[in-house]
Design an enzyme around this catalytic site. Sequence first.
Site, mmCIF file in Angstrom:
data_model
loop_
_atom_site.group_PDB
_atom_site.id
_atom_site.type_symbol
_atom_site.label_atom_id
_atom_site.label_comp_id
_atom_site.label_asym_id
_atom_site.label_seq_id
_atom_site.Cartn_x
_atom_site.Cartn_y
_atom_site.Cartn_z
ATOM 1 C CE LYS A 16 43.372 32.998 52.759
ATOM 2 N NZ LYS A 16 44.741 33.131 52.373
ATOM 3 N N PRO A 105 42.876 42.845 58.720
ATOM 4 C CG PRO A 105 45.106 42.474 59.312
ATOM 5 C CD PRO A 105 43.703 42.102 59.673
ATOM 6 C CB ALA A 108 46.957 40.923 56.095
ATOM 7 N N GLY A 109 47.017 38.622 53.547
ATOM 8 C CA GLY A 109 47.049 37.176 53.301
ATOM 9 C C GLY A 109 46.114 36.407 54.212
ATOM 10 N N GLY A 111 42.717 36.665 53.926
ATOM 11 C CA GLY A 111 41.470 36.379 53.209
ATOM 12 C C GLY A 111 40.297 37.261 53.597
ATOM 13 N N GLY A 112 40.561 38.444 54.118
ATOM 14 C CA GLY A 112 39.472 39.310 54.600
ATOM 15 C C GLY A 112 38.421 39.608 53.537
ATOM 16 N N GLY A 113 38.854 40.061 52.368
ATOM 17 C CA GLY A 113 37.904 40.410 51.301
ATOM 18 C C GLY A 113 37.124 39.179 50.841
ATOM 19 C CB SER A 114 38.197 35.694 50.118
ATOM 20 O OG SER A 114 39.155 36.069 49.166
ATOM 21 C CG ASP A 147 42.105 32.615 48.846
ATOM 22 O OD1 ASP A 147 42.424 31.472 48.487
ATOM 23 O OD2 ASP A 147 42.922 33.489 49.191
HETATM 24 O O1 C5P Z 1 41.326 34.388 42.307
HETATM 25 P P1 C5P Z 1 41.838 35.692 42.826
HETATM 26 O O2 C5P Z 1 41.073 36.866 42.292
HETATM 27 O O3 C5P Z 1 41.960 35.724 44.312
HETATM 28 O O4 C5P Z 1 43.308 35.828 42.273
HETATM 29 C C1 C5P Z 1 44.035 37.020 42.350
HETATM 30 C C2 C5P Z 1 45.239 36.918 41.441
HETATM 31 O O5 C5P Z 1 46.183 35.983 41.993
HETATM 32 C C3 C5P Z 1 44.952 36.392 40.057
HETATM 33 O O6 C5P Z 1 44.648 37.434 39.189
HETATM 34 C C4 C5P Z 1 46.261 35.736 39.670
HETATM 35 O O7 C5P Z 1 47.186 36.707 39.249
HETATM 36 C C5 C5P Z 1 46.775 35.193 40.982
HETATM 37 N N1 C5P Z 1 46.438 33.771 41.221
HETATM 38 C C6 C5P Z 1 47.098 32.783 40.509
HETATM 39 N N2 C5P Z 1 46.811 31.468 40.758
HETATM 40 C C7 C5P Z 1 45.898 31.142 41.704
HETATM 41 C C8 C5P Z 1 45.231 32.127 42.440
HETATM 42 C C9 C5P Z 1 45.534 33.442 42.175
HETATM 43 O O8 C5P Z 1 47.944 33.065 39.644
HETATM 44 N N3 C5P Z 1 45.653 29.858 41.932
#
Ligand code: C5P
Length: 284
Positions: A16, A105, A108-109, A111-114, A147
């Site tokens: 993404k 990768p 990397a931002g 969203g691969g795992g998601s 994500d």
């Molecule tokens: O939801 P996810 O597991 O991807 O979030 C990873 C980490 O990113 C959360 O533990 C939190 O520290 C931070 N996060 C946040 N606010 C969001 C999404 C993520 O603070 N809207």
Amino acid sequence: MRYRGAMEFTVQAPAKLNRFLAVLGRRADGFHELELITTVLEGVAELTDTLAGEPATVLSLAISGPTGEGLVADESNLVIKAWHLLEEAARRSLPAALRLEKRIPHGAGLGGGSSDAAAALRLGNRIFDLGLGDDDLLRMAARLGSDVPLFLLGGTVLGIGRGERVFPLRPVPLKPILLVHPGLHVGTPSVYRALQDVGYPFPEALASQPEGAVPPWRNDLTGAALWVCPPLAEVRDALRDTGGEPLLCGSGSCWAARYDSIQARDAAAERILRESHPWRLWRI
Ligand code: C5P
């Protein structure tokens, strides 16, 4: 989804691109209230993972592919976590042999795992004919990560709340993009924590973008990510020098630079390659 004989199915898990990420504030539960516009990069084969699976006697996950190295196939893997949520919903075990081929990768931002987790929800629902509807899958996706739901929708998506409340948007055209992965790994929680250090709230939230309009090319996590990982600035500056407009992908470490033409984007890619940085590039 492709059916490949016997009982094997294959699901694509694309990357993404966040095109607009506004941090609206910090919530009592520690998460941040966001508004984001994201496009799922469907059809970009070199940035798409593949998840295949078939029923088996026990649950297993094999990981391969160019970016699969170092990933563990244990209970911490989002594919396995997604599978356990399906088992909880089905109230039975769903033993399957899963194969994940990684091209996106990690850290990397992109969203691969998601995306892999969303693919697992769709795959398990299909293989075992669980009959879970879109709303069920979206609820399960939100439990797996902020994500994950957007990958169930695909296309261009508005995310609110933690980012997990998703709404489809009309496609919004993307300019030619050069995506650069510097090989750095930036932890998402540390970037959100660093928001306190760099100071916010940010200027105006620009909530409620008009439907179909090109959103501002903006990511409010940029300052915090640079604070956590200063070498990210080198990539941003190199892309600016090529005339591009770099935008950090999620919490990093990729940058997506946009250009006014394919020629300008391709010239930028050639220049970055000539400068022989140890970075990976993709043209989108
Ligand atoms: O939801 P996810 O597991 O991807 O979030 C990873 C980490 O990113 C959360 O533990 C939190 O520290 C931070 N996060 C946040 N606010 C969001 C999404 C993520 O603070 N809207």
